[in-house]
Write an enzyme that holds these catalytic residues in place. Structure first.
Site, PDB file in Angstrom:
ATOM      1  N   HIS B  62      44.448  19.688  84.350  1.00 32.27           N
ATOM      2  CA  HIS B  62      43.633  18.931  83.387  1.00 32.27           C
ATOM      3  C   HIS B  62      43.988  19.340  81.961  1.00 32.27           C
ATOM      4  O   HIS B  62      43.450  20.311  81.433  1.00 32.27           O
ATOM      5  CB  HIS B  62      42.150  19.199  83.660  1.00 32.27           C
ATOM      6  CG  HIS B  62      41.226  18.266  82.934  1.00 32.27           C
ATOM      7  ND1 HIS B  62      40.115  17.721  83.526  1.00 32.27           N
ATOM      8  CD2 HIS B  62      41.236  17.774  81.664  1.00 32.27           C
ATOM      9  CE1 HIS B  62      39.477  16.950  82.651  1.00 32.27           C
ATOM     10  NE2 HIS B  62      40.140  16.974  81.507  1.00 32.27           N
ATOM     11  N   LEU B  65      47.740  16.018  76.337  1.00 31.56           N
ATOM     12  CA  LEU B  65      48.980  16.253  75.585  1.00 31.56           C
ATOM     13  C   LEU B  65      49.050  15.401  74.318  1.00 31.56           C
ATOM     14  O   LEU B  65      49.931  15.597  73.484  1.00 31.56           O
ATOM     15  CB  LEU B  65      50.203  16.013  76.475  1.00 31.56           C
ATOM     16  CG  LEU B  65      50.357  16.998  77.644  1.00 31.56           C
ATOM     17  CD1 LEU B  65      51.587  16.648  78.478  1.00 31.56           C
ATOM     18  CD2 LEU B  65      50.438  18.440  77.156  1.00 31.56           C
ATOM     19  N   ASN B  96      43.627   9.646  78.115  1.00 28.33           N
ATOM     20  CA  ASN B  96      42.965   9.190  76.884  1.00 28.33           C
ATOM     21  C   ASN B  96      43.847   9.366  75.649  1.00 28.33           C
ATOM     22  O   ASN B  96      43.441   9.931  74.648  1.00 28.33           O
ATOM     23  CB  ASN B  96      41.610   9.887  76.704  1.00 28.33           C
ATOM     24  CG  ASN B  96      41.721  11.390  76.553  1.00 28.33           C
ATOM     25  OD1 ASN B  96      42.703  11.991  76.995  1.00 28.33           O
ATOM     26  ND2 ASN B  96      40.738  11.997  75.927  1.00 28.33           N
ATOM     27  N   ASP B 154      38.781  10.155  82.014  1.00 31.48           N
ATOM     28  CA  ASP B 154      38.317  11.380  81.375  1.00 31.48           C
ATOM     29  C   ASP B 154      38.007  11.130  79.907  1.00 31.48           C
ATOM     30  O   ASP B 154      38.788  10.526  79.191  1.00 31.48           O
ATOM     31  CB  ASP B 154      39.374  12.484  81.502  1.00 31.48           C
ATOM     32  CG  ASP B 154      38.842  13.800  80.987  1.00 31.48           C
ATOM     33  OD1 ASP B 154      37.752  14.201  81.425  1.00 31.48           O
ATOM     34  OD2 ASP B 154      39.495  14.418  80.127  1.00 31.48           O
ATOM     35  N   ASP B 307      41.442  22.124  80.628  1.00 32.17           N
ATOM     36  CA  ASP B 307      40.963  21.024  79.780  1.00 32.17           C
ATOM     37  C   ASP B 307      41.464  21.221  78.346  1.00 32.17           C
ATOM     38  O   ASP B 307      40.730  20.996  77.378  1.00 32.17           O
ATOM     39  CB  ASP B 307      39.432  20.900  79.836  1.00 32.17           C
ATOM     40  CG  ASP B 307      38.954  19.559  79.270  1.00 32.17           C
ATOM     41  OD1 ASP B 307      39.796  18.708  78.919  1.00 32.17           O
ATOM     42  OD2 ASP B 307      37.722  19.366  79.182  1.00 32.17           O
TER      43      ASP B 307
HETATM   44 ZN   LIG Z   1      36.578  15.352  80.570  1.00 36.90          ZN
END
Ligand SMILES: [Zn+2]
Lengths: 307, 427
Positions: B62, B65, B96, B154, B307
């Site tokens: 997760h 980039l 995203n 996400d 993340d």
């Molecule tokens: Zn998230």
């Protein structure tokens, strides 16, 4: 005497002794405002900037009058929230202000922590004149001064704070201040407006207005913002006023010499009935007078003998 | 190119292997794994791994980039360099970007870019819905064919339960997992930090734990309904851990990850209005932190993923409410996970499983093991090396890390990707 700090950002950071020092000085300075020439030269040549991102005529005026009575030069800057969104960042504003070399910056901002953000970046002192839902330290100081004048002490008093605690920086600062000074603070309001974990701030939570004011020495009513109705915090103003509006009949539950406070501006007939607001127990206008004295004390103690 | 790594402690959780072996890498693959001295050294480049842990290359399932679209925050080049520096040979990147990676051509662009300038394998995650708008399904078969390994919206959680149901069913058709960023946006409202005893002091609007938990529960029920592969991203609350534990016991096809900041920090990190501690889900209470550690130890949580969410000063050097959510973690993830090992909370083998074997299995990507024939992706770890986190020395383009100045014990000292050394610690 001076405060050993550059900024006044919140009551939570102050010690009991610091609060007492400010209140004592404010009590002395209050005398200046009763003279026919209400001015002392103490801060002559100093520049005080007020930077307000939220409209508030009364708090800004109170700060400006306080600065002028100490002979400081004042510059005021009001930034409409809408233009601040498109305009420069707070960091840029800070850098620009710093370049003008003010001695003290007084800021009100809609974001909690904005004064802390500036204080970290600026060499000059910063006074928080209200940040988001966080703190409004000079309001709490003037409230404590008002109570101290009326009761002769803060220790051991029962203080009830009623209304929208969730959105109130005044409530937060007062909770910190009164509990630090040894008062017993009870809050009441609809559960939607009492944030979870409120008890961790050292207050009691009463299930009703009646229970909150029972035996109280001080009752502080908070302004209810009318737009909260549409945000699912309560049903109707009628019901709010019926359940949490302070009326004459509540005063019988409190101590005989109870005082009634409100940080203003009031919604008469909503959180407080006109009979109570204008009645003999009300100290609402004393709060305004004490606002100037407390702000003079804070400015003096922060700028003191730093030439 | 042949590499012989000698005398290291091999940890390969996928095969329950934890013993000293010599590891031979040849033609980009693991060629042999034998007791010391069996593999001849002659004519081979030898790396002495005495005192080091030799693990399958770490995989962070997760990360963000930021390419295409926000290259001023991170690029595939800088992000994968940060990965290599942190010991990671593979990263799964969230969709995203700008534009959102909701189609095969953006997936291909990311993979081409990774091939050209990357220092780690990049596994694109495609969007659940077109533009991550939560309205219409994107083209799953096409994205899978282009190289996507999972689907997720996400950052833009799927609020419509029917769309989530359809996404799980449609993904199941192509045997792909769906990664849920579990958050009820209505309940979050304009919250900026965990709703708890710190938010009430700081006057910052709170995000209740329930905003995460109601969605974890919804998605677990939908996974049960559909039988699809569900993966819950960045678990941060005690309640979410409990719901997942129960679902697993009931046989639901669900896996879950947490991030190092959730088992390392609490909402106290926000005191002082540090915007590097502003992240979504927010840093929770001590109670939640301990429950997350328990979930890692007992198998409820399957993976540690950083993340990694780079932001520049433009998004972070602001008043708290105005700052962006997110912090970077690729270069601190291993060190923070090893803190749990040093504290005796989890075993070293479990840590490597969380950081390598399990993410590989969840995403069904190569690696995560040192079995002969696997990719020659290897991370050499010095468990006892003490080092100070210095964001100025990061390979990432961004600096939004709340761990600056921390001293950590344990670090990747060499990262090998396909048999090539892509990172080597210099003394
Ligand atoms: Zn998230």
């Amino acid at each position: 005497m001076e405060l050993r700090r550059k900024d006044l950002l919140g009551i939570a950071d102050l010690t009991r002794e610091e609060i007492a020092l400010i209140l004592d000085n404010a009590a002395i300075l209050k005398e200046i405002s009763t003279r026919s020439i209400k001015k002392v030269p103490t801060l002559r040549g100093r520049t005080v900037v007020t930077l307000f991102y939220e409209p508030s005529t009364r708090t800004r005026m109170s700060f400006e009058i306080a600065a002028k009575r100490l002979s400081a030069d004042t510059v005021s800057l009001t930034v409409a929230a809408s233009s601040a969104v498109k305009g420069e960042t707070l960091a840029d504003t800070a850098a620009n202000l710093e370049a003008m070399r003010p001695d003290l910056l007084i800021i009100r901002h809609q974001a909690s922590g904005a004064p802390h953000f500036l204080a970290k970046r600026l060499k000059c002192g910063v006074i928080n004149a209200g940040d988001g839902l966080h703190e409004h330290p000079t309001q709490a100081l003037l409230d404590m001064l008002t109570v101290k004048e009326a009761k002769g002490r803060l220790h051991g008093l029962k203080v009830a704070i009623v209304g929208d605690i969730l959105h109130s920086r005044v409530a937060r600062s007062n909770i910190h201040g009164f509990t630090k000074m040894g008062s017993e603070v009870t809050v009441a309001g609809p559960a939607t407006l009492l944030p979870p974990y409120l008890d961790t701030l050292g207050v009691k939570i009463a299930p009703s207005l009646e229970e909150a004011v029972a035996g109280a020495d001080v009752i502080m009513m908070l302004r209810i913002q009318l737009e909260r109705m549409g945000q699912m915090f309560f049903s109707t103003l009628r019901e709010y006023s019926k359940q949490f509006g302070l009326a004459l009949r509540h005063l019988d539950l409190a101590k005989k010499d109870v005082i009634i406070m409100h940080p203003g501006p009031m919604n008469r007939g909503v959180e407080i009935s006109p009979e109570v607001a204008d009645g003999p127990h009300s100290v609402i206008l004393d709060q305004v007078t004490n606002g100037v004295a407390v702000r003079m004390a804070v400015m003096l103690l922060l700028m003191g003998d730093k030439a | 190119m042949t590499l012989l790594i000698t005398s290291g402690l091999i940890i390969d959780p996928a095969r329950n292997l934890e013993e000293p072996r010599d590891l031979l890498l040849e033609k980009g693959k693991v060629a042999a794994l034998e007791p010391a001295g069996v593999i001849p050294k002659e004519g081979r480049k030898v790396i002495d791994a005495q005192g080091l842990v030799v693990a399958p290359g770490l995989i962070d399932m997760h990360v963000h980039l930021r390419e295409p679209g926000e290259e001023y925050k991170e690029t595939i080049e800088t992000g994968t360099r940060a990965a290599a520096k942190g010991g990671f040979t593979g990263v799964a990147c969230m969709p995203n970007t700008r534009p959102v990676n909701d189609n095969a051509s953006i997936t291909r662009y990311i993979l081409d870019q990774a091939k050209a300038v990357g220092s780690a394998r990049v596994y694109p995650v495609g969007a659940i819905s077109m533009g991550s708008k939560g309205e219409a399904l994107s083209e799953y078969a096409d994205q899978k064919a282009a190289g996507a390994v999972a689907f997720s919206d996400d950052g833009w959680p799927v609020m419509n339960a029917l769309l989530m149901r359809r996404a799980l069913e449609y993904a199941k058709t192509f045997d792909m997992p769906v990664i849920s960023h579990a958050e009820d946006l209505a309940l979050r409202a304009d919250g900026v930090m965990h709703e708890g005893k710190v938010s009430v002091r700081l006057g910052l609007k709170g995000i209740p734990a329930a905003a995460e938990e109601v969605m974890v529960y919804r998605d677990v029920r939908l996974a049960r309904l559909t039988g699809a592969r569900l993966h819950i991203a960045h678990v941060s609350t005690a309640g979410a851990v409990a719901i997942i534990r129960e679902a697993k016991a009931a046989g639901v096809n669900v896996t879950a990850e947490t991030a190092p900041h959730y088992f390392t920090l609490t909402d106290e990190a926000v005191v002082g209005f540090d915007t590097n501690a502003k992240v979504n889900p927010p840093l929770r209470s001590e109670w939640d932190r301990l429950a997350v550690i328990e979930g890692l130890a007992d198998g409820t949580l399957d993976a540690v993923a950083s993340d990694h969410a780079p932001h520049s000063v433009l998004e972070k050097d602001l008043e708290f409410a105005a700052a962006a959510f997110g912090l970077i973690g690729l270069e601190t993830s291993l060190g923070l996970t090893l803190r749990l090992v040093h504290a005796g909370e989890i075993t070293l083998r479990r840590a490597i499983a969380l950081l390598s074997a399990n993410p590989a299995a969840i995403l069904r990507v190569p690696g995560g093991t040192l079995a002969p024939g696997s990719p020659a992706d290897v991370t050499l770890i010095d468990l006892n090396r003490e080092w100070t986190v210095d964001t100025a020395a990061f390979a990432s383009r961004s600096r939004n890390c709340p761990f600056h100045g921390w001293t950590l014990k344990g670090k990747a000292v060499m990262t090998i990707l396909g048999g090539k050394v892509v990172f080597k610690e210099t003394n």
